[in-house]
Write a protein that holds these residues in place. Structure first.
Motif, PDB file in Angstrom:
ATOM      1  N   UNK A   1       0.828  -1.195   0.000  1.00  0.00           N
ATOM      2  CA  UNK A   1       0.000   0.000   0.000  1.00  0.00           C
ATOM      3  C   UNK A   1       0.869   1.255   0.000  1.00  0.00           C
ATOM      4  N   UNK A   2       0.249   2.342  -0.371  1.00  0.00           N
ATOM      5  CA  UNK A   2       0.955   3.607  -0.386  1.00  0.00           C
ATOM      6  C   UNK A   2       0.735   4.355   0.918  1.00  0.00           C
ATOM      7  N   UNK A   3       1.801   4.877   1.502  1.00  0.00           N
ATOM      8  CA  UNK A   3       1.679   5.658   2.726  1.00  0.00           C
ATOM      9  C   UNK A   3       2.474   6.954   2.598  1.00  0.00           C
ATOM     10  N   UNK A   4       2.434   7.560   1.417  1.00  0.00           N
ATOM     11  CA  UNK A   4       3.175   8.789   1.192  1.00  0.00           C
ATOM     12  C   UNK A   4       2.412   9.980   1.770  1.00  0.00           C
ATOM     13  N   UNK A   5       3.170  10.980   2.204  1.00  0.00           N
ATOM     14  CA  UNK A   5       2.531  12.191   2.688  1.00  0.00           C
ATOM     15  C   UNK A   5       2.027  13.056   1.558  1.00  0.00           C
ATOM     16  N   UNK A   6       2.640  12.923   0.373  1.00  0.00           N
ATOM     17  CA  UNK A   6       2.212  13.669  -0.801  1.00  0.00           C
ATOM     18  C   UNK A   6       2.486  12.838  -2.043  1.00  0.00           C
ATOM     19  N   UNK A   7       1.882  13.251  -3.144  1.00  0.00           N
ATOM     20  CA  UNK A   7       1.995  12.507  -4.401  1.00  0.00           C
ATOM     21  C   UNK A   7       2.484  13.451  -5.490  1.00  0.00           C
ATOM     22  N   UNK A   8       3.402  12.990  -6.341  1.00  0.00           N
ATOM     23  CA  UNK A   8       4.030  13.881  -7.317  1.00  0.00           C
ATOM     24  C   UNK A   8       3.078  14.357  -8.406  1.00  0.00           C
ATOM     25  N   UNK A   9       3.405  15.515  -8.979  1.00  0.00           N
ATOM     26  CA  UNK A   9       2.697  16.044 -10.131  1.00  0.00           C
ATOM     27  C   UNK A   9       3.699  16.297 -11.244  1.00  0.00           C
ATOM     28  N   UNK A  10       3.219  16.433 -12.469  1.00  0.00           N
ATOM     29  CA  UNK A  10       4.104  16.778 -13.571  1.00  0.00           C
ATOM     30  C   UNK A  10       4.687  18.168 -13.355  1.00  0.00           C
ATOM     31  N   UNK A  11       5.848  18.440 -13.950  1.00  0.00           N
ATOM     32  CA  UNK A  11       6.484  19.753 -13.760  1.00  0.00           C
ATOM     33  C   UNK A  11       5.579  20.942 -14.079  1.00  0.00           C
ATOM     34  N   UNK A  12       4.669  20.783 -15.041  1.00  0.00           N
ATOM     35  CA  UNK A  12       3.812  21.914 -15.424  1.00  0.00           C
ATOM     36  C   UNK A  12       2.846  22.317 -14.311  1.00  0.00           C
ATOM     37  N   UNK A  13       2.650  21.455 -13.314  1.00  0.00           N
ATOM     38  CA  UNK A  13       1.756  21.784 -12.202  1.00  0.00           C
ATOM     39  C   UNK A  13       2.513  22.186 -10.932  1.00  0.00           C
ATOM     40  N   UNK A  14       3.834  22.288 -11.015  1.00  0.00           N
ATOM     41  CA  UNK A  14       4.616  22.479  -9.794  1.00  0.00           C
ATOM     42  C   UNK A  14       4.338  23.812  -9.102  1.00  0.00           C
ATOM     43  N   UNK A  15       3.962  24.856  -9.856  1.00  0.00           N
ATOM     44  CA  UNK A  15       3.678  26.137  -9.207  1.00  0.00           C
ATOM     45  C   UNK A  15       2.329  26.117  -8.500  1.00  0.00           C
ATOM     46  N   UNK A  16       1.445  25.238  -8.926  1.00  0.00           N
ATOM     47  CA  UNK A  16       0.146  25.093  -8.262  1.00  0.00           C
ATOM     48  C   UNK A  16       0.250  24.171  -7.051  1.00  0.00           C
ATOM     49  N   UNK A  17       1.030  23.120  -7.193  1.00  0.00           N
ATOM     50  CA  UNK A  17       1.189  22.123  -6.132  1.00  0.00           C
ATOM     51  C   UNK A  17       2.677  21.963  -5.818  1.00  0.00           C
ATOM     52  N   UNK A  18       3.298  22.947  -5.150  1.00  0.00           N
ATOM     53  CA  UNK A  18       4.746  22.894  -4.903  1.00  0.00           C
ATOM     54  C   UNK A  18       5.183  21.639  -4.153  1.00  0.00           C
ATOM     55  N   UNK A  19       4.319  21.124  -3.285  1.00  0.00           N
ATOM     56  CA  UNK A  19       4.660  19.920  -2.522  1.00  0.00           C
ATOM     57  C   UNK A  19       3.930  18.693  -3.054  1.00  0.00           C
ATOM     58  N   UNK A  20       3.351  18.797  -4.246  1.00  0.00           N
ATOM     59  CA  UNK A  20       2.584  17.689  -4.805  1.00  0.00           C
ATOM     60  C   UNK A  20       1.154  17.675  -4.272  1.00  0.00           C
TER      61      UNK A  20
END
Length: 228
Positions: A31-50
């Motif tokens: 199972x996944x227990x990550x605190x955050x999930x990655x986004x593509x680079x084009x969304x990094x300014x909207x979701x800096x921490x994923x």
């Protein structure tokens, strides 16, 4: 992997979903227990921490934006799911980087919509869903508890009670297409993410999401609307 829930009363939808969960557990391994999930680079300014684990996001955007949001986690080798999209274009999703071998698609769950979403958030890190009707706050709260327990993310097309943030497409334009001919060079979408009293804005190029998108349009705004 696609699952069409049977309308035959002799075939239990819950049984089908349990079988699907077991198959995913076997294939995924953990199972996944990550605190955050990655986004593509084009969304990094909207979701800096994923994408924040354990939360739901409300989307008022084209489906292409939602597919691109799935692609960040998928590109890292994680499983994703999509529920309630009979028109889901697998080829389009793959063009954004979604691994179709690790995508669970439930195109039309019918009256079992909430059950299907609950089954998938139990085992998948990121799930995209289109509600089959209004969702009561109590139902959203129960799903929220399961998301927090598993650090999963639910992306919902439309409004959602208790959402972590609301992503809205404010404008969209295409370049390179003529009258029935031409090659798409750029699909520019202006997006705004409202989250915890602040709004982030960005322009992304969906014709090339892996390239990092376009420059950021604005900064973080407070409730007064003044840039920060």
């Amino acid at each position: 992997m696609s699952l069409a829930l049977s309308s035959d009363p002799a075939v239990s939808a819950a049984g089908q979903l349990r079988e699907l969960q077991e198959r995913i557990h076997t294939l995924q391994g953990r199972r996944n227990h990550q605190g955050s999930h990655p986004v593509l680079p084009c969304f990094s300014s909207l979701f800096p921490a994923g994408l924040r684990g354990g939360t739901a996001y409300s989307l008022d955007t084209p489906l292409s934006v939602a597919m691109a949001l799935l692609a960040g986690s998928s590109a890292e080798g994680h499983w994703c799911g999509a529920v309630g999209f009979p028109d889901f274009g697998a080829e389009a999703a793959a063009s954004f980087g979604v691994d179709l071998d690790r995508l669970v698609l439930v195109p039309d769950p019918g009256a079992e919509w909430l059950t299907a979403v609950g089954a998938l958030v139990d085992v998948l890190p990121v799930v995209l869903a289109r509600p089959g009707g209004p969702v009561r706050p109590a139902e959203a709260s129960r799903l929220g508890s399961r998301l927090r327990e598993r650090s999963g993310v639910l992306l919902v097309m439309g409004p959602w009670p208790q959402s972590e943030g609301a992503l809205e497409a404010r404008a969209s334009s295409w370049e390179g297409l003529g009258q029935g001919h031409g090659h798409l060079r750029r699909h520019r979408v202006e997006l705004a993410l409202s989250q915890r009293g602040r709004t982030r804005t960005a322009a992304v190029d969906l014709a090339s999401p892996q390239a990092g998108g376009l420059p950021r349009l604005g900064g973080v705004q407070g409730r007064s609307g003044a840039p920060r």
